[in-house]
Design an enzyme around this catalytic site. Structure first.
Site, PDB file in Angstrom:
ATOM      1  N   TYR A   1       9.630   0.444 -11.293  1.00  0.00           N
ATOM      2  CA  TYR A   1       9.634   1.873 -11.599  1.00  0.00           C
ATOM      3  C   TYR A   1       8.839   2.502 -10.471  1.00  0.00           C
ATOM      4  O   TYR A   1       7.719   2.062 -10.181  1.00  0.00           O
ATOM      5  CB  TYR A   1       8.949   2.202 -12.918  1.00  0.00           C
TER       6      TYR A   1
ATOM      7  N   CYS B   1       5.233   3.441 -11.347  1.00  0.00           N
ATOM      8  CA  CYS B   1       4.364   2.396 -11.912  1.00  0.00           C
ATOM      9  C   CYS B   1       3.267   2.046 -10.910  1.00  0.00           C
ATOM     10  O   CYS B   1       3.564   1.706  -9.757  1.00  0.00           O
ATOM     11  CB  CYS B   1       5.208   1.164 -12.235  1.00  0.00           C
TER      12      CYS B   1
ATOM     13  N   PHE C   1       1.357  -0.573 -10.678  1.00  0.00           N
ATOM     14  CA  PHE C   1       1.426  -1.970 -10.253  1.00  0.00           C
ATOM     15  C   PHE C   1       2.528  -2.163  -9.214  1.00  0.00           C
ATOM     16  O   PHE C   1       2.369  -2.926  -8.253  1.00  0.00           O
ATOM     17  CB  PHE C   1       1.654  -2.881 -11.461  1.00  0.00           C
ATOM     18  N   CYS C   2       3.648  -1.476  -9.397  1.00  0.00           N
ATOM     19  CA  CYS C   2       4.717  -1.514  -8.393  1.00  0.00           C
ATOM     20  C   CYS C   2       4.267  -0.856  -7.091  1.00  0.00           C
ATOM     21  O   CYS C   2       4.570  -1.333  -5.993  1.00  0.00           O
ATOM     22  CB  CYS C   2       5.971  -0.813  -8.917  1.00  0.00           C
TER      23      CYS C   2
END
Length: 384
Positions: free
Chosen positions: A110, A113, A115-116
């Site tokens: 995403y 996101c 973390f992404c």
């Protein structure tokens, strides 16, 4: 090895050209004797009693110069090819250091996101090419093939799947530095652990995820000063365990901010028309409520901005006044993690407030430039 053999061949040719004819004939005689002593003459077209005497006679008659030229020509061509191969191999090794050995990387994500965003910051900074597959956060059809249902997921080639943002970063960095390891061997150093938490929910964790799997020599090159590795690991974990949890309460702090945040999410994410409508209004209302629960769960202040400001200023203080980045002159993995988390707020009120009310601006600008310019792509382990 090939170049050494070719050089020997050239020396033989040179000796043929420089030696008297009688010496050339004796040399040929010895060579043919060696052939007959080490293998079948018929394999080289040398069978029959007349071949040896005819060749020696031709050498005595002056044909040795032609034979010497043949040796030199063959040796020269061979030396060229061997040198060309050596250069190509050297360039391939150089390319391995910089580009991660030509790995085909596909990231399922995403865009908003955190973390992404951490993984993208790492890949962008090091100039590693990768493809993006934007996942629909409602249906998640793009990752239906995976038993791991979170993002990011990084596919290496067609078969090797890497999960968890910190594992992905540690494994790739290990691979870039350690020439003796392949990716499947590296990923086995980060075993998956599953357990049921206090709420009865199954949780997946990964061992060693903040460690780089390096030899002692490699470790000393990457972390030349005492305490550098522990500092990097500490702040990488801090980004995952604390900083990330400040994002939602701040970007969904009020109903207006929640709507603005979901307008951004819908615009940047992969939604159908109907999904976009419901995501924006229903999602914004839901996340506004959830953000209040998160504030309680993580014991945040009533004004959650203050927790964000304090966290960011703590980070800047840890870097200090004498370093551009926590990694020194270049960002380390902690720099990239913190930058990746914070930049998901860009374009939102929380980000503008953070830049205005903390001391993070100059570090953030340097990180933005370093990532945009792929500055880590010019570094190889030998130059670190």
């Amino acid at each position: 090895m090939a170049a050494a053999c070719v050089r020997s061949l050239c020396k033989v040719g040179q000796s043929f050209l420089e030696a008297p004819s009688v010496c050339r004939s004796r040399t040929v005689s010895r060579l043919l004797g060696n052939v007959s002593g080490h293998g079948s003459r018929s394999a080289y077209g040398t069978s029959g009693p007349g071949f040896r005497s005819k060749l020696i006679s031709s050498v005595r008659a002056g044909g040795g110069r032609a034979l010497g030229c043949a040796f030199l020509l063959g040796g020269g061509l061979g030396l060229y090819q061997a040198s060309k191969l050596s250069v190509e191999q050297h360039l391939a090794e150089e390319d391995r250091d910089v580009s991660g050995q030509g790995l085909k990387l596909t990231m399922y994500q995403y865009k908003t996101c955190p973390f992404c965003s951490k993984v993208r910051a790492f890949l962008d900074y090091h100039g590693l090419p990768y493809e993006i597959v934007e996942v629909n956060p409602v249906m998640r059809q793009e990752i239906k093939w995976s038993s791991y249902r979170k993002v990011p997921i990084l596919m290496v080639g067609e078969e090797l799947q890497l999960n968890d943002s910190s594992v992905i970063i540690s494994a790739l960095r290990t691979f870039m530095i350690s020439k003796g390891k392949n990716m499947p061997d590296i990923i086995r150093c980060y075993p998956e652990l599953k357990y049921v938490n206090e709420k009865g929910k199954e949780v997946t964790e990964y061992s060693n995820k903040y460690w780089l799997m390096l030899s002692e020599g490699e470790n000393n090159v990457i972390y030349p000063e005492k305490g550098m590795q522990k500092e990097e690991m500490k702040w990488r974990q801090w980004a995952d365990d604390w900083l990330v949890h400040l994002i939602s309460p701040n970007v969904y702090r009020t109903t207006g901010e929640a709507l603005a945040s979901f307008d951004y999410i819908v615009r940047e994410g992969k939604f159908g028309t109907v999904e976009a409508f419901f995501a924006k209004y229903v999602g914004a209302a839901a996340m506004y409520v959830i953000s209040k629960r998160l504030k309680s769960r993580h014991n945040l202040q009533d004004d959650v901005r203050q927790d964000l400001y304090k966290a960011v200023n703590d980070w800047v203080a840890a870097i200090g006044k004498n370093r551009k980045f926590m990694g020194g002159d270049q960002p380390n993995l902690a720099d990239l993690a913190v930058f990746g988390v914070l930049r998901v707020m860009e374009g939102l009120q929380a980000f503008d407030d953070m830049m205005k009310n903390t001391k993070v601006k100059y570090w953030y600008t340097r990180m933005e430039r370093a990532t945009l310019n792929h500055e880590g792509g010019s570094q190889s382990p030998s130059s670190l």
